[in-house]
Design a protein around this motif. Sequence first.
Motif, short mmCIF file in Angstrom:
data_model
loop_
_atom_site.label_atom_id
_atom_site.label_comp_id
_atom_site.label_asym_id
_atom_site.label_seq_id
_atom_site.Cartn_x
_atom_site.Cartn_y
_atom_site.Cartn_z
N ALA A 443 6.48 -25.77 -5.88
CA ALA A 443 5.41 -25.50 -6.84
C ALA A 443 5.69 -26.19 -8.17
O ALA A 443 4.78 -26.77 -8.80
CB ALA A 443 5.26 -23.99 -7.04
N GLY A 444 6.94 -26.14 -8.62
CA GLY A 444 7.28 -26.78 -9.87
C GLY A 444 7.13 -28.29 -9.82
O GLY A 444 6.62 -28.90 -10.76
N LEU A 445 7.56 -28.89 -8.72
CA LEU A 445 7.46 -30.35 -8.58
C LEU A 445 6.00 -30.78 -8.54
O LEU A 445 5.60 -31.73 -9.23
CB LEU A 445 8.18 -30.80 -7.31
CG LEU A 445 9.71 -30.75 -7.35
CD1 LEU A 445 10.28 -30.96 -5.95
CD2 LEU A 445 10.28 -31.82 -8.30
N LEU A 446 5.20 -30.12 -7.72
CA LEU A 446 3.80 -30.52 -7.58
C LEU A 446 3.03 -30.22 -8.85
O LEU A 446 2.11 -30.97 -9.23
CB LEU A 446 3.17 -29.82 -6.38
CG LEU A 446 3.74 -30.24 -5.02
CD1 LEU A 446 3.12 -29.42 -3.90
CD2 LEU A 446 3.52 -31.74 -4.77
N GLY A 447 3.39 -29.12 -9.52
CA GLY A 447 2.74 -28.82 -10.80
C GLY A 447 3.04 -29.88 -11.83
O GLY A 447 2.16 -30.31 -12.58
N ALA A 448 4.31 -30.31 -11.89
CA ALA A 448 4.68 -31.36 -12.83
C ALA A 448 3.99 -32.67 -12.48
O ALA A 448 3.53 -33.40 -13.38
CB ALA A 448 6.20 -31.54 -12.83
N ALA A 449 3.90 -32.99 -11.20
CA ALA A 449 3.25 -34.24 -10.78
C ALA A 449 1.78 -34.23 -11.15
O ALA A 449 1.21 -35.25 -11.58
CB ALA A 449 3.41 -34.44 -9.29
N GLY A 450 1.15 -33.06 -11.03
CA GLY A 450 -0.27 -32.95 -11.34
C GLY A 450 -0.56 -33.00 -12.82
O GLY A 450 -1.67 -33.35 -13.25
N SER A 451 0.47 -32.68 -13.62
CA SER A 451 0.26 -32.67 -15.06
C SER A 451 0.15 -34.08 -15.63
O SER A 451 -0.28 -34.24 -16.76
CB SER A 451 1.40 -31.94 -15.76
OG SER A 451 2.61 -32.66 -15.64
#
Length: 451
Positions: A443-451
Amino acid sequence: MLRVAVVGSGPSGVYAAQTLVQQREVPGVRVDVLDRLPAPYGLVRYGVAPDHEKIKSLTGSLRSVLEDERIRFLGNVEVGGPALPVTRLRELYHAVVYCVGAAEDRHLGVPGEELPGVHSATAFVSWYSGHPDAADAAFDLSGVTSAVVIGAGNVAVDVTRILARGVPELTPTDMPQAALGALAASGVRAVSMVARRGPSQGKFTTKELRELGTLPGVGVRVRPAELALDPAYADPGAAAALPAVARRNLEVLRAWGAADPDPAERDITLRFYLRPVEVLAGPDGSAAAVRFERTAPDGRGGVGGTGVYEDVEARLVLRSVGYRGVPLPGLPFDPTTGTVPHAAGRVLRAGRASVGEYVAGWIKRGPTGVIGTNRPCAKETASSLLQDAGALARREPGPDPLDTMRAAGLRPVLWPGWLAIETAEADLGRSLGRRSVKIPDWAGLLGAAGS
């Protein structure tokens, strides 16, 4: 234009992509590098120990390849699943090169291996390296005073070193904060690294081995009697016949065996000619010790049991006895070797080369060699693909694979998304008073990528 997919963004995949776009015989090659994870670099990011910054700096050269305008990174793309089966991937590209590694560890096959406190070194490495698949893993080391690492390769040396290292040496690394905290609370004071064969047959490199003797506050111990069991220890002729690495290893171990180390905060003991036969449980049902049988050289390069047993205390047991490949749905697989059948990198189906399908890396040759071994391996595969370019180009793939993947419900992370993850990890490190710190969960990785 030849459109190629490379599945896997570790060294073998990146080297394959590099060879394909930099050669001149077949102009116009374009490569999509696909990875199941949203972050690139494979085992360089998630397998190389965090305190080995020189090796991890290899990401710089891998990065320069992935930033080539002829190469596109597509992370968070799982090949072989319902959204992108192998057959569909093959339709989207002129050729596909599978560089999917060897993700499964081998088991000891002894009673008690399932006890709490017994883990694979793979799981331990994934945990302290911040692999998102290990986000739910928890290693409570606060009540552990002794650990046993079973194996004699570089991974065994790595986990032994991490267990013995002090927190001041680990704080500057990119190790996830939770793993650093668990190691800071560790009660481990004695680590035994145990091999069933002799020192001359160890699979570790001399540089990795020597590093154990440089750790602050750590004493390294070797039993001369166990060294003496090795035919190469006392026989100059046998020692001279060894590969250079084995000779150097034996010299290092001989020096440690002859020394009388001063009392230290933590001890590493290297043991040889001991074969695990059972993990023994303590009163709480968790691992308490490992029972080993003494082995002896059999004269044919192997070892045999002697019927003499020894128990070594261990509340934590890490097995590091090798890796093996796992089948990718839709690809042929040899369960004996743990590899995809191939000829010079060309995938074989029913004994014949399958047009447009190739392999490189561990899934091609098995889990052997070091990072640099992947370069000639990938180059051979790329050469085979380029030799087939004329036949491959006769078929025209469909539209942009990225559009097809998105239409199938996949959400690929492109290079800007990875750069956003890098930025988020640097920000996380600053907030903790450290350098860049890995985000250890999906979740953290994908959230950061989406940001």
